[in-house]
Scaffold this motif. Structure first.
Motif, short mmCIF file in Angstrom:
data_model
loop_
_atom_site.label_atom_id
_atom_site.label_comp_id
_atom_site.label_asym_id
_atom_site.label_seq_id
_atom_site.Cartn_x
_atom_site.Cartn_y
_atom_site.Cartn_z
N LEU A 25 0.74 -1.15 -0.05
CA LEU A 25 -0.06 0.01 0.01
C LEU A 25 0.84 1.15 0.03
N TYR A 26 0.40 2.16 -0.80
CA TYR A 26 1.13 3.45 -0.80
C TYR A 26 0.13 4.82 -0.61
N THR A 27 0.30 5.38 0.44
CA THR A 27 -0.29 6.81 0.55
C THR A 27 0.67 7.77 1.19
N GLY A 28 -0.12 9.10 1.14
CA GLY A 28 0.63 10.11 1.65
C GLY A 28 -0.11 11.41 2.19
N ARG A 29 0.85 12.20 2.54
CA ARG A 29 0.01 13.44 3.31
C ARG A 29 1.12 14.63 2.89
N GLY A 30 0.36 15.73 2.63
CA GLY A 30 0.88 16.88 2.35
C GLY A 30 0.70 17.81 3.65
N PRO A 31 1.92 18.00 4.57
CA PRO A 31 2.00 18.73 5.94
C PRO A 31 1.78 20.18 5.84
N ILE A 60 4.42 5.56 3.46
CA ILE A 60 3.36 6.81 3.41
C ILE A 60 4.50 8.08 3.10
N GLN A 61 4.25 8.73 2.15
CA GLN A 61 5.22 9.51 1.69
C GLN A 61 4.62 11.10 2.41
N MET A 62 5.52 11.72 3.10
CA MET A 62 5.22 13.12 3.59
C MET A 62 5.66 14.19 2.70
N THR A 63 4.93 14.91 2.10
CA THR A 63 5.28 15.70 0.98
C THR A 63 5.41 17.34 1.47
N GLY A 64 6.55 17.45 2.54
CA GLY A 64 6.58 18.80 2.77
C GLY A 64 7.29 19.77 1.62
N ASP A 65 7.77 19.03 0.70
CA ASP A 65 8.28 19.85 -0.52
C ASP A 65 7.17 20.28 -1.35
N GLU A 66 6.27 19.29 -1.60
CA GLU A 66 5.13 20.06 -2.27
C GLU A 66 4.29 21.19 -1.46
N LYS A 67 4.22 20.85 -0.26
CA LYS A 67 3.51 22.08 0.33
C LYS A 67 4.28 23.32 0.46
N PHE A 68 5.89 23.40 0.32
CA PHE A 68 6.75 24.35 0.36
C PHE A 68 6.51 25.11 -0.86
N ILE A 147 7.82 13.14 -8.37
CA ILE A 147 8.16 12.67 -7.00
C ILE A 147 7.20 11.92 -6.22
N GLN A 148 5.82 12.68 -6.51
CA GLN A 148 4.54 11.79 -6.01
C GLN A 148 4.31 10.53 -6.84
N ALA A 149 4.64 10.60 -7.77
CA ALA A 149 4.57 9.03 -8.80
C ALA A 149 5.51 7.97 -8.04
N PRO A 172 -4.45 3.91 -1.64
CA PRO A 172 -5.69 4.24 -1.41
C PRO A 172 -5.43 6.08 -1.00
N CYS A 173 -6.43 6.81 -1.54
CA CYS A 173 -6.26 8.14 -1.85
C CYS A 173 -7.55 8.80 -1.88
N GLY A 174 -7.66 10.19 -1.75
CA GLY A 174 -8.73 11.12 -1.86
C GLY A 174 -8.73 11.17 -3.56
N ASP A 176 -9.15 13.77 -5.30
CA ASP A 176 -8.42 15.07 -5.67
C ASP A 176 -7.01 14.60 -5.90
N GLN A 177 -6.53 13.44 -5.50
CA GLN A 177 -5.05 12.89 -6.02
C GLN A 177 -5.08 11.95 -7.32
N ASP A 178 -6.13 11.70 -7.76
CA ASP A 178 -6.25 10.94 -8.92
C ASP A 178 -5.37 11.37 -10.30
N TYR A 180 -2.49 12.79 -10.05
CA TYR A 180 -1.07 12.14 -10.02
C TYR A 180 -1.06 10.91 -10.47
N PHE A 181 -1.97 9.89 -10.25
CA PHE A 181 -2.09 8.77 -10.43
C PHE A 181 -2.65 8.24 -11.92
N LEU A 182 -3.21 8.93 -12.55
CA LEU A 182 -3.49 9.04 -13.83
C LEU A 182 -2.19 9.30 -14.70
N1 TRP Z 1 -0.31 15.40 -2.31
C1 TRP Z 1 -0.98 14.71 -1.25
C2 TRP Z 1 -1.40 15.76 -0.24
O1 TRP Z 1 -1.47 17.01 -0.57
C3 TRP Z 1 0.16 13.92 -0.57
C4 TRP Z 1 0.34 12.62 -1.07
C5 TRP Z 1 1.71 12.35 -1.58
C6 TRP Z 1 -0.37 11.61 -1.53
N2 TRP Z 1 1.71 11.02 -2.07
C7 TRP Z 1 0.37 10.41 -1.83
C8 TRP Z 1 -1.87 11.44 -1.04
C9 TRP Z 1 -0.15 9.26 -2.17
C10 TRP Z 1 -2.26 10.10 -1.45
C11 TRP Z 1 -1.70 9.10 -1.81
O2 TRP Z 1 -2.21 15.49 0.67
#
Ligand code: TRP
Length: 332
Positions: A25-31, A60-68, A147-149, A172-174, A176-178, A180-182
């Motif tokens: 499983l891969y998911t993430g959070r933009g802090p 679980i990817q934490m995308t501080g870079d994205e939020k920056f 980087i998210q891919a 698994p994701c919201g 709104d993340q679709d 990226y994964f398309l």
């Molecule tokens: N871009 C997502 C966000 O802003 C964070 C994220 C990174 C993510 N990789 C993911 C979310 C993979 C779901 C699945 O929160």
């Protein structure tokens, strides 16, 4: 499970899994903030359910870079939110033996070979079409999607998967993340990798109404994980949009519109007893129950959920966070 909305190629993944092909499983959070809401937790509660059901590793990817790149925050804030949000995520109850949490800002060197492969296979035109960047966007926004891919491919985690190439990935994701994964699914075969499968979790609606989502920038729309019992009570009583009728007599006669009623909709997320939920829906929809009564049931449940979360988070020490973020083997 009430958290599930839609999916992409989940059947293919599950068929292969039944025939013996493993997945992770891969998911993430933009802090972007210190104050996470209940809404932010939903994909993670969903992930924990999947991890427990299939006994599979989770990254679980934490995308501080994205939020920056996207928000008005400093790199130092991004680092700090990363660490604090990781504590909230760990408090959901993940197993440290099966879960790797990584911050892009630290782990980027390991991701970089796959980031490069992806960057070479995607044009600026495609990124413009998918993510809406334009000529005045900072160039970080153009390159971030790679980087998210990258974590969708198991070779991004040699310390977990070695050089095996048969590992499938379920994200698994919201919804709104679709985008990226398309993009990811489109490049995968072109660089010799398997396409990840997706499963979209539902958004918790805003307290203010069913058509918006809970947002940390509109405090009265959201329940924060740090809210006290009093605050939760007040928010639900004052702000939760009611699908009930305007007068008592009318409510008894017509019943509530459950599709618009926030208290009822929240119960579909947090009440685990399906029979009870059904009963509340029947009674509220037919006018036997009143909005205030349903709100009280919700308050009781949400206060319990948030309290339990706060206690669990208090037990997540800095060392525990570091253990989840250490580059290591996982057991699965
Ligand atoms: N871009 C997502 C966000 O802003 C964070 C994220 C990174 C993510 N990789 C993911 C979310 C993979 C779901 C699945 O929160």
């Amino acid at each position: 499970m009430a958290f599930w909305r839609s999916c992409r190629e989940l059947d293919t993944l599950l068929d292969a899994y039944e025939k013996g092909t493993p997945f992770y499983l891969y998911t993430g959070r933009g802090p972007s903030t210190e104050s996470m809401t209940l809404g932010h937790l939903i994909p993670f509660i969903f992930c924990k359910y999947l991890q427990d059901a299939f006994n599979v590793p989770l990254v679980i990817q934490m995308t501080g870079d994205e939020k920056f790149l996207y928000k008005k925050i400093t790199l130092e804030q991004a680092q700090q939110y990363t660490f604090d949000n990781a504590r909230d995520i760990i408090a959901v109850g993940f197993d440290v033996n099966k879960t790797f949490i990584f911050s892009d800002m630290d782990y980027i060197g390991h991701l970089y070979p796959n980031v490069l492969r992806i960057q070479k296979a995607v044009t600026v035109n495609q990124v413009r079409g998918i993510f809406g960047v334009d000529d005045s966007s900072n160039i970080g926004k153009v390159s971030f999607p790679a980087i998210q891919a990258a974590p969708s491919f198991s070779s991004s985690f040699p310390h977990i998967f070695g050089n095996r190439t048969d590992m499938m990935c379920l994200i698994p994701c919201g919804i709104d993340q679709d985008p990226y994964f398309l993009m990811t699914r489109d490049v995968a075969p072109r660089i010799g990798y398997l396409k990840p499968a997706l499963i979209h979790s539902k958004f918790i609606p805003s307290l203010l109404g069913i058509d918006e989502k809970m947002s940390s920038s509109i405090p009265e729309s959201a329940i924060f994980l740090t809210d006290s019992e009093e605050v939760i009570k007040k928010k639900i009583i004052v702000h939760a949009f009611s699908g009930g009728q305007a007068t008592l007599a009318e409510q008894r006669l017509k019943g509530a519109d459950l599709t618009k009623d926030i208290a009822y909709q929240y119960l579909t997320f947090f009440l685990e007893d399906d029979n009870k939920l059904q009963q509340i829906g029947d009674d509220y929809g037919s006018g036997k129950l009143l909005t205030s009564e349903v709100k009280n049931i919700l308050i009781e449940h949400l206060v319990a959920v948030v309290n339990a979360h706060q206690i669990a988070k208090d037990n997540v020490s800095d060392d525990v966070v570091r253990a989840f973020m250490a580059i290591r083997k996982l057991n699965f």
